[in-house]
Structures are given as C-alpha cells and as structure tokens.
Design a protein around this motif. Structure first.
Motif, PDB file in Angstrom:
ATOM      1  N   ARG A 135     -14.216  -3.852  46.836  1.00 30.69           N
ATOM      2  CA  ARG A 135     -13.703  -3.129  47.998  1.00 30.69           C
ATOM      3  C   ARG A 135     -13.254  -1.730  47.593  1.00 30.69           C
ATOM      4  N   ILE A 136     -12.757  -1.607  46.358  1.00 31.98           N
ATOM      5  CA  ILE A 136     -12.425  -0.299  45.802  1.00 31.98           C
ATOM      6  C   ILE A 136     -13.144  -0.165  44.467  1.00 31.98           C
ATOM      7  N   ARG A 137     -13.889   0.912  44.332  1.00 30.44           N
ATOM      8  CA  ARG A 137     -14.554   1.208  43.064  1.00 30.44           C
ATOM      9  C   ARG A 137     -14.292   2.682  42.751  1.00 30.44           C
ATOM     10  N   ILE A 138     -13.782   2.958  41.557  1.00 26.27           N
ATOM     11  CA  ILE A 138     -13.529   4.333  41.136  1.00 26.27           C
ATOM     12  C   ILE A 138     -14.272   4.556  39.832  1.00 26.27           C
ATOM     13  N   PHE A 139     -15.059   5.601  39.802  1.00 27.67           N
ATOM     14  CA  PHE A 139     -16.018   5.839  38.728  1.00 27.67           C
ATOM     15  C   PHE A 139     -15.762   7.215  38.126  1.00 27.67           C
ATOM     16  N   GLY A 173      -8.724  -3.830  37.740  1.00 24.40           N
ATOM     17  CA  GLY A 173      -8.932  -3.642  36.312  1.00 24.40           C
ATOM     18  C   GLY A 173     -10.127  -2.771  36.007  1.00 24.40           C
ATOM     19  N   LEU A 174     -10.271  -2.438  34.730  1.00 26.58           N
ATOM     20  CA  LEU A 174     -11.400  -1.649  34.266  1.00 26.58           C
ATOM     21  C   LEU A 174     -12.574  -2.574  33.971  1.00 26.58           C
ATOM     22  N   ASP A 175     -13.671  -2.363  34.665  1.00 25.46           N
ATOM     23  CA  ASP A 175     -14.877  -3.119  34.358  1.00 25.46           C
ATOM     24  C   ASP A 175     -15.530  -2.570  33.102  1.00 25.46           C
ATOM     25  N   THR A 176     -15.529  -1.261  32.978  1.00 23.57           N
ATOM     26  CA  THR A 176     -16.111  -0.606  31.811  1.00 23.57           C
ATOM     27  C   THR A 176     -15.172   0.491  31.350  1.00 23.57           C
ATOM     28  N   ASP A 177     -14.839   0.482  30.070  1.00 22.88           N
ATOM     29  CA  ASP A 177     -13.993   1.528  29.487  1.00 22.88           C
ATOM     30  C   ASP A 177     -14.755   2.133  28.321  1.00 22.88           C
ATOM     31  N   SER A 178     -15.458   3.226  28.592  1.00 30.43           N
ATOM     32  CA  SER A 178     -16.265   3.861  27.563  1.00 30.43           C
ATOM     33  C   SER A 178     -15.372   4.589  26.569  1.00 30.43           C
ATOM     34  N   PHE A 187     -13.064   1.518  37.566  1.00 31.02           N
ATOM     35  CA  PHE A 187     -11.969   0.671  38.033  1.00 31.02           C
ATOM     36  C   PHE A 187     -12.448  -0.064  39.272  1.00 31.02           C
ATOM     37  N   THR A 188     -12.138  -1.365  39.347  1.00 30.01           N
ATOM     38  CA  THR A 188     -12.614  -2.185  40.453  1.00 30.01           C
ATOM     39  C   THR A 188     -11.496  -3.069  40.992  1.00 30.01           C
TER      40      THR A 188
END
Length: 262
Positions: A135-139, A173-178, A187-188
């Motif tokens: 519902r919330i995705r921040i890239f 939480g962070l799905d991917t933390d490069s 963030f999802t």
C-alpha cells in the motif's frame, strides 16, 4: 541531394542504435510464482554483484543481464522497474545485477541506453498469492556508484526505519537495503497505519573496492542526484505516484524529502 543527406542521417541513426544491445537473464516475461529467497551468510559486496540485503521482508528478486556495445558508450544506462528509474552501471563485461522487491500483479523491467533508447523490456505477472500488495512503497536510487545513500522513514507511531533498524513492529520495513551504490533502497508497508509519514535521504559515506570511506572526494560526482519515488497502492487501479529529485553534496547531508498523510 537532400534525399541522400536524409537517407544518410537515417542510416547513421540506425547504426548508432544497433551498436548497443541488452539481454535480461531474469526476470523473464509471462507468469511466475516466486517464493522467498535464501540469503547467504557471506554475501558479496562489490558492484555489480548483489549487495547485502539487511531487510527481513525477504521478497527481493535479482534483475540480471548484460549490455553489449560495439563501441564506447556513455555511462550510465538506465534500469526502469515499474516506472522507477535506476542508474545502471556494469562490470568490464557489461554485466549487471540489481535487487528489487517486486509486488504482486503486473511488473515491468526495461533497460534503456544512455541516450534513452529502449534496449530490452519484459513484462511479467507475479502470481504469489501469499505476497500482500504494497500500500506504501518508497524507492530511493542515485547516480553515483561510489556513494552510499540511505533511506530513512518515520512512521506515524514514531518508529524509525533505516539501515540499523530495517524492520518495524508495525509491519513496515526495508525490502532492499543496498550498500554498494547506486541503490535501490525500498521501504514497504502492506497494511499502513493512518497518520503522517516522514521521508528522509542521507548521504552516509562513500564506497570503493577498498570498502567504506568518508573522504570528501571519495565519490564520483561533485553533486549526487538522488531520486525518491513515493508509490501508493502499487499495481492497482488506484495507484498514485510522486517523484522527487534531491541533490546531495556533502557527506552527512540529511534532507527531509516529503511529509505525507495516509
């Protein structure tokens, strides 16, 4: 004479486009049911190999492929995933690997040349019914492969998601933390609480073959251009999207990018 000049221009343009091609080893088009990934205890951290994933969502997939150029090409190329643009750097053989946390439903991956031409595009449908749509995705992505930027999110209950606290007990939480540039960081939240969210970006330091460093000139660009995409109700008819371009110049810069209410 004009005819021959025009024909010559068309031929040269065709040759220029043919000089650069791209392949995608994954993902492939069509339907897929993708489960959770098994993360190694000793992941490699050297671009463009897959970076450490400090998130606990464990929904990420690898986007892997190769760019082939018969002549010198300007860098970087672009990897566009569901409309989110990521500067795409390769190794000496033109290969690349970037992590991404795909949501349920239709997804697209496109490789574009440094001139903006589409080199390769695939569309696939993520059919994993156990994966709740975001519902919330921040890239977050940026254009400097030698810089390390971090995404910071403050949720309405005051919790702070960032590299040292990648998983919140409110479901975010962070799905991917490069960790090795140039992103992405994602963030999802699948069931977001109502209230005000704060989005920050931080220029944490630099990264090279020798590891992390905090040297002022240890990065590549004098000004790092970061892009933050805010996506609500991803992969639905109610999807809404905002993009923000944020310049960063000095290590330690911490900028408030967006305040929004859900």
């Amino acid at each position: 004479m004009r005819f021959f000049l025009g024909l010559s221009a068309i031929l040269w343009a065709s040759i220029a486009l043919a000089e650069t091609t791209a392949t995608l080893d994954g993902p492939v088009g069509g339907w897929r049911y993708f489960g959770l990934l098994d993360r190694t205890e000793n992941p490699r951290v050297a671009y463009p190999t897959p970076p450490i994933d400090r998130g606990i969502q464990r929904n990420r997939s690898m986007i892997e492929g190769q760019i082939k150029a018969t002549s010198a090409a300007r860098q970087p190329h672009t990897l566009a995933v569901n409309g989110n643009a990521l500067s795409l750097y390769t190794d000496e053989h033109g290969r690349f690997a970037r992590p991404y946390a795909f949501g349920a439903g239709s997804n697209s991956v496109e490789v574009r040349s440094s001139e903006g031409a589409s080199l390769k595009r695939v569309q696939f449908y993520e059919a994993n019914d156990q994966r709740t749509p975001a519902r919330i995705r921040i890239f977050l992505a940026w254009d400097d492969p030698k810089a390390e930027l971090d995404l910071h999110i403050i949720t309405p209950d005051g919790q702070h998601a960032f590299y040292a606290n990648p998983v919140l007990n409110n479901g975010g939480g962070l799905d991917t933390d490069s960790v090795d540039g140039p992103g992405p960081e994602m963030f999802t939240m699948t069931a977001p609480m109502h209230g005000t969210y704060l989005v920050y970006v931080n220029y944490w330091g630099n990264y090279s073959n020798g590891g992390y460093n905090f040297e002022e000139r240890g990065n590549q660009n004098e000004v790092i251009t970061s892009q933050i995409n805010l996506v609500l109700n991803e992969n639905t008819v109610n999807e809404k999207r905002e993009s923000f371009i944020v310049p960063l110049r000095a290590i330690g810069d911490l900028l408030l990018v967006k305040t929004f209410t859900y």
